[in-house]
Design a protein around this motif. Structure first.
Motif, PDB file in Angstrom:
ATOM      1  N   GLN A  11      -4.456   0.403   5.389  1.00  0.00           N
ATOM      2  CA  GLN A  11      -4.455   0.331   3.920  1.00  0.00           C
ATOM      3  C   GLN A  11      -5.627   1.095   3.295  1.00  0.00           C
ATOM      4  O   GLN A  11      -6.164   0.726   2.258  1.00  0.00           O
ATOM      5  CB  GLN A  11      -4.458  -1.133   3.463  1.00  0.00           C
ATOM      6  N   LYS A  12      -5.984   2.173   3.976  1.00  0.00           N
ATOM      7  CA  LYS A  12      -7.012   3.085   3.495  1.00  0.00           C
ATOM      8  C   LYS A  12      -7.021   4.291   4.432  1.00  0.00           C
ATOM      9  O   LYS A  12      -6.549   4.192   5.574  1.00  0.00           O
ATOM     10  CB  LYS A  12      -8.389   2.428   3.475  1.00  0.00           C
ATOM     11  N   GLU A  25      -0.747   9.364   8.913  1.00  0.00           N
ATOM     12  CA  GLU A  25      -0.261   8.686   7.711  1.00  0.00           C
ATOM     13  C   GLU A  25       0.193   7.259   8.034  1.00  0.00           C
ATOM     14  O   GLU A  25      -0.067   6.332   7.271  1.00  0.00           O
ATOM     15  CB  GLU A  25       0.893   9.477   7.088  1.00  0.00           C
ATOM     16  N   GLN A  50       2.438   1.755  -3.411  1.00  0.00           N
ATOM     17  CA  GLN A  50       1.465   2.262  -4.380  1.00  0.00           C
ATOM     18  C   GLN A  50       1.210   3.758  -4.184  1.00  0.00           C
ATOM     19  O   GLN A  50       0.923   4.479  -5.145  1.00  0.00           O
ATOM     20  CB  GLN A  50       0.153   1.486  -4.250  1.00  0.00           C
ATOM     21  N   ARG A  51       1.316   4.206  -2.944  1.00  0.00           N
ATOM     22  CA  ARG A  51       1.121   5.611  -2.637  1.00  0.00           C
ATOM     23  C   ARG A  51       2.400   6.436  -2.787  1.00  0.00           C
ATOM     24  O   ARG A  51       2.396   7.640  -2.562  1.00  0.00           O
ATOM     25  CB  ARG A  51       0.606   5.772  -1.192  1.00  0.00           C
ATOM     26  N   TYR A  72       0.838  -1.201   0.000  1.00  0.00           N
ATOM     27  CA  TYR A  72       0.000   0.000   0.000  1.00  0.00           C
ATOM     28  C   TYR A  72       0.874   1.253   0.000  1.00  0.00           C
ATOM     29  O   TYR A  72       0.631   2.199  -0.762  1.00  0.00           O
ATOM     30  CB  TYR A  72      -0.915  -0.001   1.219  1.00  0.00           C
TER      31      TYR A  72
END
Length: 369
Positions: A318-319, A311, A231-232, A228
């Protein structure tokens, strides 16, 4: 004097990966010759030089003899008659023991290209066992190239486990252990790094508590969190490492921080994320608990602490957190409360703090019960 590209640059080129840095080995030269050409020596006793223009590292070909304990107990011989093969045989893995001449010719005396083809990490020689740092390096390479299907050769795996059983990891400094962790975090494969260490019974070098806690479920959880973050585009070391310690107790985090000398910012975020996870990830937020969280994080002077905790917890879930927007708005408005407005009303001394707390709580209560 002959110059060869060596190590990671050759390996990654053969794997089709981006080359991040280039290291060279120089055969048949002396320190004086390189200094005359404008190279700058790095360190007093180590034969590594920086190129006058590119600042890339050029090391004189050398052999090593083990004299003391640990990974620093070596005597280097960097005479001009040291051959390229003698230099390569002291390296850790066959995939790292390939040299490339200026014309592109590859020198591969230990069949590193074949191991790259077969996705095998294999030690070059028995001298591997003289350097305990190589245990962590192999774990790091196994983690980095896991996505390509690399595995550790059975004989190398047995050697690693033997070295761990003999207490070799205990000779490493805390700072060196953290540096290897940091490199693996940067690779984006830290869950796999920890899993490899667990498999060779060496995870205790980072944390005995984590070793006892480790199982396939935790491994998969950390993999999902790191995926995750990747991806961010999140690369902050403190944010990433905090994912490992969220289930730790405060005492366990402090013990870990001392054991491997965590940088202060990494330690502090690990402690803060663990301490406030239950409050901020709750299905319903309590206004008094939120104010207490703001106070403990010193939101009023250090708002970046709260932002980092949010954060870190987002990565763990994961969201985005259920009440992320409300928390950010409440924090922004509560921070805007100015003690001068109470002083102007004639409020003095300790009563100012009471008035501040009351005003901040009223703002937070607009968002939460």
């Amino acid at each position: 004097m002959q110059v060869y590209l060596v190590g990671g640059a050759v390996r990654d080129a053969l794997l089709g990966r981006e080359i991040k840095e280039r290291d060279y080995v120089v055969v048949g030269a002396t320190p004086e010759e390189l200094l005359k050409q404008g190279y700058q020596q790095v360190g007093k006793d180590f034969p590594v030089f920086l190129h006058p223009k590119t600042k890339e590292e050029y090391a004189l070909a050398r052999t090593e003899r083990k004299q003391g304990e640990g990974y620093t107990g070596f005597i280097c011989d960097f005479a001009p008659d040291v051959t390229l093969e003698e230099d390569l045989i002291r390296r850790d893995l066959t995939v790292n023991a390939i040299a490339q001449a200026k014309d592109g010719t590859l020198f591969d005396p230990f069949n590193g290209q074949n191991d790259i083809k077969n996705r095998i990490l294999r030690h070059v020689s028995d001298a591997f066992s003289e350097d305990p740092l190589r245990i962590l390096r192999v774990a790091r390479f196994a983690a980095r190239y896991h996505y390509l299907g690399f595995t550790i050769a059975p004989e190398t795996n047995r050697l690693l486990m033997s070295m761990v059983a003999n207490g070799e990891l205990e000779t490493l400094t805390a700072e060196r252990i953290w540096l290897e962790c940091e490199k693996s975090l940067s690779d984006g494969a830290f869950a796999e790094f920890l899993n490899v260490l667990f498999a060779i019974k060496g995870l205790h070098v980072i944390s005995p508590f984590l070793e006892k806690q480790w199982d396939s479920a935790l491994y998969r959880t950390l993999q999902a969190r790191f995926n995750y973050a990747q991806q961010r585009g999140i690369t902050n070391t403190a944010l990433l490492f905090s994912q490992v310690t969220l289930s730790f107790s405060e005492e366990a985090i402090k013990t870990l921080a001392q054991k491997i000398r965590l940088p202060n910012e990494v330690r502090d975020l690990a402690l803060n994320a663990q301490a406030h996870r239950q409050t901020l990830c709750a299905s319903q937020l309590d206004s008094n608990a939120v104010l207490s969280c703001f106070n403990q994080l010193d939101l009023w002077r250090r708002p970046e602490r709260f932002e980092q905790v949010l954060e870190a917890l987002e990565i763990s879930e994961q969201k985005p957190l259920n009440f992320a927007n409300e928390l950010e708005q409440a924090a922004k408005q509560a921070r805007a409360v100015n003690p001068q407005q109470f002083i102007a009303q004639g409020i003095k001394g300790a009563d100012i703090k009471t008035a501040l707390e009351k005003a901040r709580l009223e703002i937070i209560q607009r968002y939460f019960s």
